[in-house]
Design a protein around this motif. Structure first.
Motif, mmCIF file in Angstrom:
data_model
loop_
_atom_site.group_PDB
_atom_site.id
_atom_site.type_symbol
_atom_site.label_atom_id
_atom_site.label_comp_id
_atom_site.label_asym_id
_atom_site.label_seq_id
_atom_site.Cartn_x
_atom_site.Cartn_y
_atom_site.Cartn_z
ATOM 1 N N ASP A 173 79.595 -39.427 102.135
ATOM 2 C CA ASP A 173 79.647 -38.030 102.585
ATOM 3 C C ASP A 173 81.063 -37.694 103.034
ATOM 4 O O ASP A 173 81.522 -36.565 102.908
ATOM 5 C CB ASP A 173 78.674 -37.821 103.773
ATOM 6 C CG ASP A 173 77.234 -38.063 103.361
ATOM 7 O OD1 ASP A 173 76.928 -37.906 102.159
ATOM 8 O OD2 ASP A 173 76.417 -38.435 104.232
ATOM 9 N N ALA A 174 81.733 -38.685 103.609
ATOM 10 C CA ALA A 174 83.131 -38.519 104.027
ATOM 11 C C ALA A 174 83.816 -39.861 103.867
ATOM 12 O O ALA A 174 83.161 -40.902 103.876
ATOM 13 C CB ALA A 174 83.192 -38.055 105.475
ATOM 14 N N GLY A 175 85.149 -39.830 103.711
ATOM 15 C CA GLY A 175 85.898 -41.068 103.542
ATOM 16 C C GLY A 175 86.146 -41.371 102.070
ATOM 17 O O GLY A 175 85.679 -40.642 101.193
ATOM 18 N N ARG A 176 86.895 -42.424 101.807
ATOM 19 C CA ARG A 176 87.270 -42.781 100.443
ATOM 20 C C ARG A 176 86.967 -44.245 100.166
ATOM 21 O O ARG A 176 86.984 -45.074 101.081
ATOM 22 C CB ARG A 176 88.769 -42.579 100.169
ATOM 23 C CG ARG A 176 89.438 -41.395 100.790
ATOM 24 C CD ARG A 176 88.991 -40.074 100.247
ATOM 25 N NE ARG A 176 89.169 -39.866 98.817
ATOM 26 C CZ ARG A 176 88.699 -38.793 98.165
ATOM 27 N NH1 ARG A 176 87.996 -37.873 98.815
ATOM 28 N NH2 ARG A 176 88.901 -38.636 96.883
ATOM 29 N N VAL A 177 86.691 -44.524 98.879
ATOM 30 C CA VAL A 177 86.458 -45.912 98.461
ATOM 31 C C VAL A 177 87.493 -46.244 97.371
ATOM 32 O O VAL A 177 87.624 -45.499 96.396
ATOM 33 C CB VAL A 177 85.033 -46.098 97.894
ATOM 34 C CG1 VAL A 177 84.813 -47.541 97.444
ATOM 35 C CG2 VAL A 177 83.982 -45.706 98.926
ATOM 36 N N PHE A 178 88.220 -47.334 97.567
ATOM 37 C CA PHE A 178 89.232 -47.751 96.590
ATOM 38 C C PHE A 178 88.846 -49.115 96.007
ATOM 39 O O PHE A 178 88.469 -50.019 96.754
ATOM 40 C CB PHE A 178 90.609 -47.873 97.249
ATOM 41 C CG PHE A 178 91.147 -46.563 97.761
ATOM 42 C CD1 PHE A 178 91.980 -45.780 96.972
ATOM 43 C CD2 PHE A 178 90.803 -46.101 99.028
ATOM 44 C CE1 PHE A 178 92.463 -44.563 97.445
ATOM 45 C CE2 PHE A 178 91.284 -44.889 99.513
ATOM 46 C CZ PHE A 178 92.114 -44.112 98.714
ATOM 47 N N VAL A 179 88.937 -49.214 94.684
ATOM 48 C CA VAL A 179 88.705 -50.501 94.019
ATOM 49 C C VAL A 179 89.932 -50.780 93.151
ATOM 50 O O VAL A 179 90.287 -49.961 92.299
ATOM 51 C CB VAL A 179 87.428 -50.463 93.149
ATOM 52 C CG1 VAL A 179 87.275 -51.779 92.382
ATOM 53 C CG2 VAL A 179 86.203 -50.223 94.014
ATOM 54 N N GLU A 180 90.563 -51.895 93.398
ATOM 55 C CA GLU A 180 91.811 -52.275 92.723
ATOM 56 C C GLU A 180 92.813 -51.123 92.748
ATOM 57 O O GLU A 180 93.444 -50.799 91.738
ATOM 58 C CB GLU A 180 91.524 -52.732 91.285
ATOM 59 C CG GLU A 180 90.675 -54.009 91.269
ATOM 60 C CD GLU A 180 90.541 -54.626 89.884
ATOM 61 O OE1 GLU A 180 90.248 -53.887 88.938
ATOM 62 O OE2 GLU A 180 90.716 -55.850 89.776
ATOM 63 N N GLY A 181 92.902 -50.483 93.899
ATOM 64 C CA GLY A 181 93.875 -49.419 94.106
ATOM 65 C C GLY A 181 93.462 -48.058 93.583
ATOM 66 O O GLY A 181 94.134 -47.058 93.825
ATOM 67 N N GLN A 182 92.337 -47.980 92.873
ATOM 68 C CA GLN A 182 91.906 -46.686 92.336
ATOM 69 C C GLN A 182 90.833 -46.063 93.231
ATOM 70 O O GLN A 182 89.889 -46.746 93.616
ATOM 71 C CB GLN A 182 91.301 -46.863 90.942
ATOM 72 C CG GLN A 182 92.270 -47.447 89.930
ATOM 73 C CD GLN A 182 91.588 -47.607 88.576
ATOM 74 O OE1 GLN A 182 91.388 -46.644 87.859
ATOM 75 N NE2 GLN A 182 91.220 -48.828 88.241
ATOM 76 N N ASP A 183 91.024 -44.786 93.500
ATOM 77 C CA ASP A 183 90.054 -44.068 94.323
ATOM 78 C C ASP A 183 88.844 -43.723 93.456
ATOM 79 O O ASP A 183 88.930 -42.893 92.549
ATOM 80 C CB ASP A 183 90.704 -42.785 94.857
ATOM 81 C CG ASP A 183 89.805 -42.039 95.811
ATOM 82 O OD1 ASP A 183 88.631 -42.436 95.972
ATOM 83 O OD2 ASP A 183 90.265 -41.047 96.414
ATOM 84 N N ILE A 184 87.718 -44.379 93.708
ATOM 85 C CA ILE A 184 86.530 -44.144 92.858
ATOM 86 C C ILE A 184 85.599 -43.089 93.452
ATOM 87 O O ILE A 184 84.561 -42.786 92.875
ATOM 88 C CB ILE A 184 85.719 -45.450 92.627
ATOM 89 C CG1 ILE A 184 85.109 -45.973 93.928
ATOM 90 C CG2 ILE A 184 86.566 -46.510 91.955
ATOM 91 C CD1 ILE A 184 83.925 -46.907 93.686
ATOM 92 N N THR A 185 86.005 -42.520 94.592
ATOM 93 C CA THR A 185 85.094 -41.607 95.304
ATOM 94 C C THR A 185 84.650 -40.442 94.425
ATOM 95 O O THR A 185 83.475 -40.093 94.404
ATOM 96 C CB THR A 185 85.781 -41.071 96.571
ATOM 97 O OG1 THR A 185 86.493 -42.139 97.180
ATOM 98 C CG2 THR A 185 84.772 -40.504 97.554
ATOM 99 N N SER A 186 85.591 -39.816 93.743
ATOM 100 C CA SER A 186 85.195 -38.678 92.905
ATOM 101 C C SER A 186 85.725 -38.881 91.482
ATOM 102 O O SER A 186 86.181 -37.952 90.835
ATOM 103 C CB SER A 186 85.713 -37.371 93.501
ATOM 104 O OG SER A 186 87.064 -37.515 93.859
#
Lengths: 254, 249
Positions: B60-73
């Motif tokens: 709902d809020a915040g960001r998720v990064f996998v191997e430096g890439q923002d996968i949130t949106s």
């Protein structure tokens, strides 16, 4: 009451969005051809015994009713023609549609519902497969192709059932029966009525897939999704049939 | 242990289901080649955290990064590319029940590689052999015990040789010998392939074997983090009670 209407309208909106997404996704790659063929076998080929046997029984019953009605006017000679027109124009497509909404609708609703509650849909997504394409679009395409073909099988076995009843009553020969029956059927009777069942297939697949992938509350939810798939797709199918018959009469006036 | 840039990072992630807040400003980082173990009582958001990392749940809020890439949106196509580098073992294995155990393991290979059928079957058999299911290729998932399903799920998660492995209770439902074998397999995987792991478990001895970092979650918040010794020394009564109970168990 207002909350109920709002909830109902929300469900209609979400369902329509789901159907629109399915239509768009059908024409966009990747095409899951192998899975579509598998679904065509599961949903189509496996429905043949149900449709064939039902068609036979419907043909026999329809023939007996037609005989009873036409005998009052001394018009027994019209039985093959009457039965063929009734079967091909309406009875075959609608009966096949309703039977398939039971068999296919319940199956898709339960299968996708079970996959949802056991996280198999999440697992598909986790292995980088689009579940909408893989699970929903394949079933929609399979149903759109299978339902008209199954309707044709129902029409054929229905005619055979009609012949069986007629030959038992009057001893009419196979060639005489089918000559009379086919002489009365025109292009405008057969093709539009059979093609309209593509819409039936679309309704059955979209409704049951939508209810399946939105299943909640465990195994109880799976049962509910399965039942609702049959109920909702049957109602929508009957309503759509009214509209489609109206459209067919517009282009091919009786 | 390689470079220390985070391979997995959750930045101030908040998630609610209905009125229930499951994650509350959660921050996590895991560097390449490290293993993070998420501990906590049931219903504290551990599985939801894993699902955020593979993009199955959006914050709902915040960001998720996998191997430096923002996968949130991230768009679906790009997210699929990221997911191919992640193996996910689900809590209840989530095997596809319409295909055999072997085909479950072969499924990711069939979808994402151009390897021939014979080679795919051979690889799937190898993977099943590694988790002790070498003879169960043709069995259906419904015919397996819970522990066997879990091991088959692990084999499927490892099929694409993922750079990141997310495992939700990998040893739950297994007998102690098989659980130890699975732990050894995960340790070996980390050593051989420098695989980054995020593991949810209630089994502290297993966690001590697999992981080098620990996070203790309670009501979606981090109550303690660091090494196993750091958690042992944690002053929070909830962490103490959990570590003591698990240690005794």
């Amino acid at each position: 009451m207002t909350a109920l209407i709002v909830r109902w309208l929300e469900a209609v909106g979400r369902g329509s969005q789901f159907a629109f997404r399915a239509v768009c996704a059908m024409f966009l790659p990747p095409y899951e051809i192998q899975e579509t063929l598998r679904q065509l076998f599961e949903l189509g080929c496996r429905s043949v015994p149900l449709i064939a046997v039902s068609g036979l029984a419907v043909g026999v019953v329809l023939s007996m009713h037609t005989r009873a009605s036409l005998a009052r006017f001394g018009a027994e000679a019209l039985i093959p023609a009457g039965l063929a027109i009734a079967l091909v124009r309406e009875t075959g497509p609608l009966t096949a549609g309703l039977l398939l909404s039971g068999r296919i609708g319940a199956g898709i609703g339960a299968e996708l519902g079970a996959m949802k509650v056991t996280e198999q849909i999440d697992a598909l997504e986790a292995v980088a497969v689009d579940p909408f394409k893989y699970l929903v679009v394949t079933r929609v395409v399979a149903c759109v192709i299978a339902v008209p073909l199954l309707t044709t099988i129902m029409n054929a076995t229905g005619m055979l059932g009609g012949f069986a009843a007629e030959t038992a009553a009057t001893g009419m020969s196979l060639s005489a029966y089918f000559t009379k029956a086919f002489a009365s059927i025109q292009f405008s009777d057969l093709i539009p009525a059979t093609l309209k069942t593509m819409v039936f297939g679309f309704i059955i697949a979209v409704v049951s897939s939508y209810l399946g992938v939105n299943t909640t509350q465990g195994t109880e939810g799976v049962g509910r999704a399965s039942t609702r798939s049959v109920v909702v797709s049957s109602i929508l199918l009957i309503v759509a049939n009214v509209l489609l018959v109206r459209i067919i009469f517009f282009f091919y006036p009786a | 242990m390689g470079d220390e840039a985070p391979v997995v990072e959750l930045r101030d992630v908040t998630k609610s289901f209905g009125h229930r807040r499951v994650l509350d400003d959660l921050c996590l980082t895991v560097a390449r080649g490290h293993s993070l173990c998420i501990l906590g009582r049931s219903g504290t958001g551990k599985s939801v955290t894993l699902k955020h990392i593979v993009g199955l749940v959006k914050p709902d809020a915040g960001r998720v990064f996998v191997e430096g890439q923002d996968i949130t949106s991230m768009p679906m196509a790009a997210l699929s590319q990221v997911r191919r580098r992640i193996g996910f073992l689900f809590q209840n294995a989530a095997l596809f029940d319409s295909i055999s155990v072997g085909e479950n393991v072969a499924f990711p290979l069939r979808r994402h590689t151009r390897i021939g059928d014979t080679e795919i079957r051979s690889r799937a058999r190898d993977l099943l052999g590694q988790v002790g299911l070498g003879n169960e290729y043709d069995m259906m998932p419904a015919d397996l015990s819970g522990g066997m399903r879990k091991r088959a799920g692990l084999a499927r998660a490892l099929a694409l040789e993922p750079a990141i492995l997310l495992a939700d209770e990998p040893s739950a439902g297994l007998d102690p010998v098989t659980a130890a074998e699975i732990d050894a397999l995960l340790v070996d995987l980390k050593r051989r392939s420098n695989t980054t792991m995020v593991v949810v478990t209630h089994n502290i001895p297993s966690a001590r074997t697999i992981a080098d970092q620990f996070v203790f979650l309670h009501e979606g918040r981090v109550l303690g983090r660091g090494s196993a010794d750091d958690l042992d020394r944690n002053t929070s009564p909830l962490v103490k009670e959990f570590m003591r109970a698990q240690g005794a168990g």
